[in-house]
Design a protein around this motif. Structure first.
Motif, mmCIF file in Angstrom:
data_model
loop_
_atom_site.group_PDB
_atom_site.id
_atom_site.type_symbol
_atom_site.label_atom_id
_atom_site.label_comp_id
_atom_site.label_asym_id
_atom_site.label_seq_id
_atom_site.Cartn_x
_atom_site.Cartn_y
_atom_site.Cartn_z
ATOM 1 N N ILE A 407 22.307 -23.329 29.342
ATOM 2 C CA ILE A 407 21.677 -23.096 30.653
ATOM 3 C C ILE A 407 22.238 -24.055 31.698
ATOM 4 O O ILE A 407 22.554 -23.664 32.821
ATOM 5 C CB ILE A 407 20.147 -23.234 30.538
ATOM 6 N N ASN A 411 24.438 -22.895 35.011
ATOM 7 C CA ASN A 411 23.968 -23.168 36.372
ATOM 8 C C ASN A 411 24.794 -24.230 37.089
ATOM 9 O O ASN A 411 24.474 -24.598 38.225
ATOM 10 C CB ASN A 411 22.504 -23.607 36.345
ATOM 11 N N ALA A 419 25.169 -13.170 35.807
ATOM 12 C CA ALA A 419 25.150 -13.907 34.542
ATOM 13 C C ALA A 419 24.760 -12.950 33.425
ATOM 14 O O ALA A 419 24.007 -11.996 33.635
ATOM 15 C CB ALA A 419 24.163 -15.075 34.601
ATOM 16 N N LEU A 436 18.298 -18.869 34.525
ATOM 17 C CA LEU A 436 19.620 -18.819 35.159
ATOM 18 C C LEU A 436 19.474 -18.522 36.645
ATOM 19 O O LEU A 436 18.739 -17.623 37.041
ATOM 20 C CB LEU A 436 20.490 -17.751 34.500
#
Length: 495
Positions: A407, A411, A419, A436
């Motif tokens: 994660i 990001n 995504a 996300l």
């Protein structure tokens, strides 16, 4: 594969096909052969003013905004029918213009017709609200067209991106000043010809062609343009946002991406590799939502890389209209040089070039802008090839250990367009997707697009949305109306 004729393109202003005010043109090049196959008018600031004035006059007259939603819907349905009628002309033109395969171009043409049909239906749906605010007042909300809309589209999906903006803008009752990319203007001009053919009233649709620096900027600066809808690079989007602030016009921006594709170790290897290849190499990687960062759990990383590289090497690159071609050329020499420069940056940064990395200059492709499918491994998050949008057939494959690390890596850029997450654990898939920062997401897929669903991103991937009801909202103003049902003195002041 050679070009035998040159197409002389025109601009469309106030119902007339015209040349540029100063008669200058821009060559349009077939990216597969390097040949000039069309000449495009380089519009001027004066041309933009004429187009904006025509759009303003048409809007204020109510020739389009004043007709019923049913009537506008009928026009849109006719446009959809015409797109399908001209499919055999549009598909090869799109391939010649952009370089994409005939299969990809066929998808775009079909989606373009479907998009007009979607908005033809949506505009007839109920869209107002009423509120019980207490007697004697009745409050309601209605939606109205914004006015004159400046629509600026990119070169990677010339026809489809034009439709994504024109269809909802017209459905809502607006008039438009449209600028296609100077790199791929041919199918957008054919689209405008279709709009003329179905009888869209004079002045409602205007097209000014040329560079963004001159034509695009003039559209954005115009005080008589009420909205700008732009799809393209983040740098240009920032400039548009700043410029539009001077006239406080509505702005919708769909910008760049560096989209992560997360692969957990409980998935089928062949399936996730196949989706990964599609996510990055469809459209020769010239897709804003491309899965250009593949994040693979460490327990299967080596196997994934091995199989991905093996298959990437077998992708057939060639002329878009040649049988068996899977990906075509990059759109221009300038863009090819940019992509190749990023490949050199990746090498200099210490990433491992697992395959590709070169311009293809054999097999009859030497005059086109072809680049091998390229894979970098052993990358780190601080590398430019991990952080910056390359917009070509170049992917980085990065390793992660835990869900939390995946994660954080996903990001870890300024972008937030798309995504994907691949896992057989449904709860984990939803858990990760919810964390996300991306506007378009998939679980166990990467790439499908639907006219019914909103398209746009978080962070520096833009503001606003295309498609769906949200796409129509962008082209409408919301007006509050309050009606006094018992007219009489207020009685607030005593004198």
């Amino acid at each position: 594969m050679t070009t035998t004729t040159t197409i002389d393109l025109k601009m469309y202003i106030n119902g007339e096909w015209v040349a540029s005010g100063d008669r200058t043109t821009i060559p349009v090049i077939n990216p597969a052969s390097g040949e000039v196959f069309a000449q495009l008018p380089q519009g001027t600031v004066a041309d933009v003013k004429e187009a904006v004035d025509a759009a303003r006059k048409a809007f204020d007259s109510g020739v389009w905004s004043g007709i019923s939603a049913q009537e506008r819907s009928t026009y849109l349905l006719k446009i959809a029918d015409k797109i399908e009628e001209y499919q055999d002309e549009l598909v090869p033109l799109e391939t010649q213009d952009n370089g994409k395969t005939l299969t990809e171009a066929g998808f775009d043409v079909a989606d373009a017709a479907a998009c007009f049909r979607y908005y033809a239906g949506l505009i007839k749906a109920p869209d107002g609200q009423t509120y019980h605010v207490g007697d004697p007042m009745q409050a309601m909300v209605v939606r109205e067209p914004v006015g004159v809309c400046g629509l600026i589209v990119p070169w990677n999906f010339p026809l489809l991106m034009s439709v994504w903006k024109i269809a909802p803008a017209l459905a809502a009752g607006n008039t438009i000043v449209f600028k296609p990319s100077e790199v791929t203007p041919v199918t957008p001009q054919k689209l405008i010809a279709i709009l003329e053919e179905v009888g869209i009233p004079k002045g409602v649709v205007n097209m000014v062609t040329g560079t963004g620096a001159e034509v695009g900027n003039a559209i954005v600066e115009s005080a008589d343009v009420d909205l700008i809808s732009f799809t393209g690079g983040t740098k240009t989007g920032k400039h548009i946002m700043k410029t539009a602030a001077d006239t406080v016009k509505k702005v919708s921006l769909e910008l760049g991406g560096k989209s992560p594709n997360i692969v957990f170790d409980d998935t089928d290897l062949e399936t996730v590799v196949d989706h990964g290849l599609f996510g990055i190499f469809y459209g020769t990687g010239q897709v804003c939502s491309a899965g250009s960062r593949i994040l693979v759990q460490d327990t299967i990383y080596d196997k994934y890389v091995e199989r991905f590289v093996e298959r990437a090497k077998k992708i057939k690159v060639g002329f878009g209209n040649a049988e068996g071609t899977e990906i075509g050329p990059l759109v221009s020499q300038q863009h090819m040089e940019k992509v190749l420069s990023y490949i050199e940056i990746g090498k200099e940064e210490g990433a491992t070039l697992a395959c590709g990395g070169n311009r293809i200059t054999t097999g009859g492709l030497e005059n086109g802008y072809f680049v091998e499918p390229t894979v970098f491994t052993n990358v780190t998050s601080d590398m430019r090839i991990v952080q910056e949008e390359i917009f070509g057939p170049v992917v980085v494959i990065q390793k992660f250990s835990t869900e939390e690390e995946a994660i954080a890596l996903a990001n870890g850029t300024v972008y937030g367009l798309a995504a994907g997450v691949f896992t057989n654990d449904g709860a984990r898939g939803m858990r990760v997707i919810k964390k996300l920062k991306a506007g378009i997401t998939w679980i166990n897929a990467f790439g499908p697009t639907y006219n019914e669903a909103p398209w746009g991103g978080y962070k520096q991937s833009g503001v606003g949305r295309n498609l769906g009801t949200f796409g129509l909202d962008e082209f409408q103003e919301v007006k509050q109306i309050n009606v006094n049902l018992e007219v009489g003195p207020v009685g607030y002041f005593q004198s």
